[in-house]
Design an enzyme around this catalytic site. Structure first.
Site, short mmCIF file in Angstrom:
data_model
loop_
_atom_site.label_atom_id
_atom_site.label_comp_id
_atom_site.label_asym_id
_atom_site.label_seq_id
_atom_site.Cartn_x
_atom_site.Cartn_y
_atom_site.Cartn_z
N HIS A 96 49.53 16.74 71.04
CA HIS A 96 48.61 15.79 70.41
C HIS A 96 49.08 15.39 69.01
O HIS A 96 48.31 14.84 68.22
CB HIS A 96 47.20 16.38 70.35
N ARG A 104 46.82 40.73 39.69
CA ARG A 104 45.73 39.79 39.46
C ARG A 104 46.19 38.51 38.76
O ARG A 104 45.42 37.55 38.66
CB ARG A 104 44.65 40.44 38.60
N LYS A 156 51.58 33.86 55.70
CA LYS A 156 52.46 34.87 55.09
C LYS A 156 53.78 34.22 54.70
O LYS A 156 54.27 34.42 53.60
CB LYS A 156 52.76 36.03 56.07
N CYS A 160 43.35 37.23 36.57
CA CYS A 160 43.49 37.80 35.23
C CYS A 160 43.05 39.27 35.28
O CYS A 160 42.08 39.61 35.94
CB CYS A 160 42.69 37.11 34.15
N ASN A 205 38.36 37.43 31.51
CA ASN A 205 38.66 37.07 32.90
C ASN A 205 37.49 36.25 33.41
O ASN A 205 36.35 36.69 33.30
CB ASN A 205 38.83 38.35 33.73
N GLY A 206 37.76 35.04 33.91
CA GLY A 206 36.67 34.18 34.39
C GLY A 206 36.89 32.75 33.92
O GLY A 206 37.99 32.41 33.48
N GLU A 222 53.37 31.70 51.68
CA GLU A 222 53.00 32.21 50.36
C GLU A 222 54.09 33.04 49.71
O GLU A 222 54.20 33.05 48.48
CB GLU A 222 51.66 32.95 50.36
N TRP A 236 46.32 34.66 34.81
CA TRP A 236 46.56 33.69 35.87
C TRP A 236 45.93 32.40 35.36
O TRP A 236 44.71 32.29 35.24
CB TRP A 236 45.90 34.14 37.17
N LYS A 294 46.36 38.09 43.31
CA LYS A 294 45.85 38.89 44.42
C LYS A 294 44.37 38.65 44.67
O LYS A 294 43.94 38.48 45.79
CB LYS A 294 46.10 40.37 44.11
N GLU A 347 47.97 33.26 60.51
CA GLU A 347 48.25 34.31 59.53
C GLU A 347 49.77 34.42 59.28
O GLU A 347 50.21 34.59 58.14
CB GLU A 347 47.66 35.64 60.03
O1 M6R Z 1 40.27 39.80 48.65
P1 M6R Z 1 40.02 38.81 49.77
O2 M6R Z 1 40.34 39.34 51.11
O3 M6R Z 1 38.64 38.22 49.69
O4 M6R Z 1 41.04 37.63 49.46
C1 M6R Z 1 41.05 36.47 50.23
C2 M6R Z 1 42.32 35.67 50.03
O5 M6R Z 1 42.46 35.30 48.69
C3 M6R Z 1 43.56 36.46 50.45
O6 M6R Z 1 43.46 36.91 51.76
C4 M6R Z 1 44.82 35.58 50.32
O7 M6R Z 1 44.78 34.54 51.23
C5 M6R Z 1 46.08 36.43 50.49
N1 M6R Z 1 46.99 36.19 49.42
C6 M6R Z 1 46.81 36.15 51.75
O8 M6R Z 1 47.92 36.96 51.91
#
Ligand code: M6R
Length: 609
Positions: free
Chosen positions: A505, A27, A486, A2, A99-100, A489, A74, A604, A482
């Site tokens: 395995h 956000r 990517k 948010c 926000n929270g 997501e 969000w 984000k 990673e």
């Molecule tokens: O701001 P941060 O690096 O602490 O965020 C951690 C994760 O939320 C962030 O890396 C998330 O996994 C990304 N969307 C991945 O691309």
């Protein structure tokens, strides 16, 4: 999660609020809303499901006001719907953005319903606005009302509150969620993040946890958690409004992938000399503190956690230090045994990830020797709460999928590993080698970005797939993780990563013609092992997509596609190969028509648990 924006000015603040929301959309983007005190001294509000442009399309051209608040959501409590969008209003008198998460909202809701308050949403937020209204009736003073209401809330909040009974006043408060005040000339603003306010100011005051701010056009008065009046320093941000613009790029993610050579160069600047890493990079106290460190515990989330996993190989292999890496959401609820003289390292792009912050607080309770954060957001909660700080200078990262934050985190980790390794067997020659490799890294990434067309040629093999496997060994295993993160997501293709030696395995059972298998194969001591694993895939009819060092003996065949990567030292390989996986995920997502920068269900910065 948010984003909130607010303003008190002499001019119409609606355009400022909308521009701020657009810059905060990373956000959260389930729904958005804006409320102002209009010329008739009434609260005027517009809300909409979806993105800020939807809200903009619904705005009445006559909606104007010099005091206002806005929100991009969000969803946590209550589905994305207009009635759940903020601002929430109580009895046409108090409007609030939040926000929270308010943990005791159900109990408060029951009590308020008995008092006759009507609920129009399913959110946890609505109880706050009623609570404040109730106190406003008693005190006839917005600041006093907010102050009286806050103790009844359990949970995290950043709030912006206005009332038409005091049109030129905005009250803000924070506990556990970020909030910054923008200082203008004869006007003041609030926002979740400086990025929202860069078009109107570069001067910011960062609220501390528990602060309440009373904001008018002419003054900002801050009170701490005990109610004492306090001065918070005003800082000048180096960021320009353009730094968060998309420019010529179709998506922020593509811009940020391409910014990596510069981001890495900036992260190295003033931190390395000809042959050495400067100890001052970690702050004046660092050299003394590092001397005592005997182990490292890394804690982070998502992409930052993957960087930590790579770091673990480096701490143990180069600095001779026992190292563990763990996701913050697990660490914070475990009872870890803390070895003496262990350095607690957090990694985060935003510095506001709720689980990582909670893990840091827990680390203090557990008695870790020192805490250090590698972070991309100056003045963030992690930065302020850690003993030592190493900033990544990646610049603002707006795309939800983290890219340049990851590669700069790896660079920062190497600096730390080198500084700590010095007294543990890392020789001056070894250090000089790392420094030279780091110095040539931006150029190497530039070269890798030139493989973009080759990566795009693979896209048709992925566009209509439902699943994908990613394989790597050693430091390339977290890189494969990673790559899988990517892809899933932003393209919504189910993707999993395995250390290639684990295939037999279990995961090998998944391999068939519909399961593309991506492998990262730089030239290293595990290459032969990896090649055997790739044979296992081939023998079962799997289709391989291999990023391979050009010196490697991996040949194309109808079911083995190879992108030949210029030779790179094994130490730099995780950073270099990660860029290729970012490009692959990006182009596949674009080919599927996905919303690359704002993938569904994500935000984000995850500032709630
Ligand atoms: O701001 P941060 O690096 O602490 O965020 C951690 C994760 O939320 C962030 O890396 C998330 O996994 C990304 N969307 C991945 O691309």
């Amino acid at each position: 999660m948010c984003g909130i924006v607010g303003a008190v000015a002499q001019r119409n603040v609606v355009p400022i609020l909308i521009e701020g929301l657009k810059r905060l959309e990373y956000r959260g983007y389930d729904s958005a809303g804006v409320a102002v005190i209009d010329q008739a001294c009434c609260l005027a509000r517009t809300r909409s499901v979806g993105k800020v442009r939807e809200l903009e399309g619904r705005l009445d051209a006559h909606m104007e006001g010099a005091t206002g608040i806005a929100h991009t959501r969000w969803a946590t409590h209550g589905r994305p719907a207009t009635e759940n969008a903020h601002p929430h209003i109580c009895r046409k008198t108090v409007a609030l953005v939040h926000n929270g998460i308010i943990e005791n909202h159900e109990a408060l809701r029951r009590a308020q319903m008995q008092l006759g308050y009507e609920f129009t949403s399913q959110t946890d937020t609505e109880v706050i606005v009623h609570e404040i209204y109730r106190r406003l009736e008693e005190t006839a003073d917005l600041l006093a009302a907010v102050r009286a209401a806050l103790p009844s809330l359990r949970g995290a909040y950043a709030l912006g509150v206005i009332t038409n009974r005091e049109p030129g006043r905005l009250v803000a408060a924070r506990r556990g969620s970020p909030l910054v005040i923008g200082i203008g000339i004869g006007e003041h603003f609030i926002a979740s993040d400086v990025a929202a306010l860069l078009p109107v100011t570069q001067r910011f005051m960062f609220l501390e946890d528990g602060d309440i701010a009373d904001i008018t056009r002419d003054a900002v008065t801050v009170y701490d958690a005990q109610g004492a009046r306090v001065e918070r320093p005003v800082r000048h941000s180096e960021l320009s409004a353009d730094a968060v613009a998309r420019g010529e790029y179709r998506h922020y993610m593509l811009k940020e992938i391409n910014e990596q050579p510069r981001a890495i160069a900036d992260t190295l600047e003033n931190r390395i000399g000809v042959d050495q890493v400067y100890a001052e990079a970690f702050g004046p106290a660092a050299a003394g503190l590092f001397a005592d460190i005997e182990a490292v515990q890394i804690v982070a989330c998502g992409t930052s956690y993957h960087a930590g996993l790579v770091g673990r190989y480096w701490f143990e292999g180069l600095a001779n230090l026992p190292c563990a890496a763990e996701v913050a959401s697990e660490f914070r609820y475990r009872k870890p045994r803390v070895a003496p003289h262990t350095l607690f390292v957090t990694l985060s792009q935003s510095g506001e990830t709720a689980d990582t912050l909670a893990a840091l607080a827990y680390a203090r309770e557990l008695g870790f020797a020192r805490t250090l954060t590698i972070c991309n957001a100056p003045e963030s909660s992690l930065v302020r709460g850690s003993d030592l700080v190493l900033m990544t200078h990646a610049g603002p990262e707006i795309g939800v999928a983290s890219t340049k934050a990851f590669t700069t985190q790896l660079v920062a980790l190497l600096l730390l590993v080198t500084a700590l390794g010095r007294s543990r067997g890392l020789t001056a020659e070894g250090e000089a080698r790392i420094v030279h490799l780091l110095r040539s890294l931006p150029g190497q990434i530039e070269q890798i970005l030139g493989l973009d067309t080759a990566v795009q040629a693979w896209v048709p093999f992925f566009t209509n797939k439902q699943h994908a496997l990613f394989l790597g060994r050693g430091t390339q295993y977290p890189v494969a993780m990673e790559g899988a993160l990517k892809l899933k997501e932003i393209s919504y293709i189910h993707a999993e990563a395995y250390p290639a030696g684990e295939l037999k395995h279990g995961p090998l059972a998944l391999v068939d013609a519909d399961m593309p298998v991506v492998a990262v194969a730089p030239n290293n001591t595990l290459l032969e092992k990896l090649q055997s694993n790739l044979q296992e895939v081939r023998a079962r009819g799997g289709e391989l997509f291999v990023f391979a060092d050009s010196d490697n003996d991996i040949h194309e065949d109808p079911r083995t596609h190879v992108i030949s990567v210029p030779p790179v030292d094994d130490l730099m390989a995780p950073i270099v190969y990660a860029v290729l996986l970012q490009l692959l995920a990006y182009h596949v997502a674009v080919s599927r028509g996905a919303d690359v920068d704002q993938p569904r269900n994500l935000a984000k910065s995850v500032t709630v648990e």
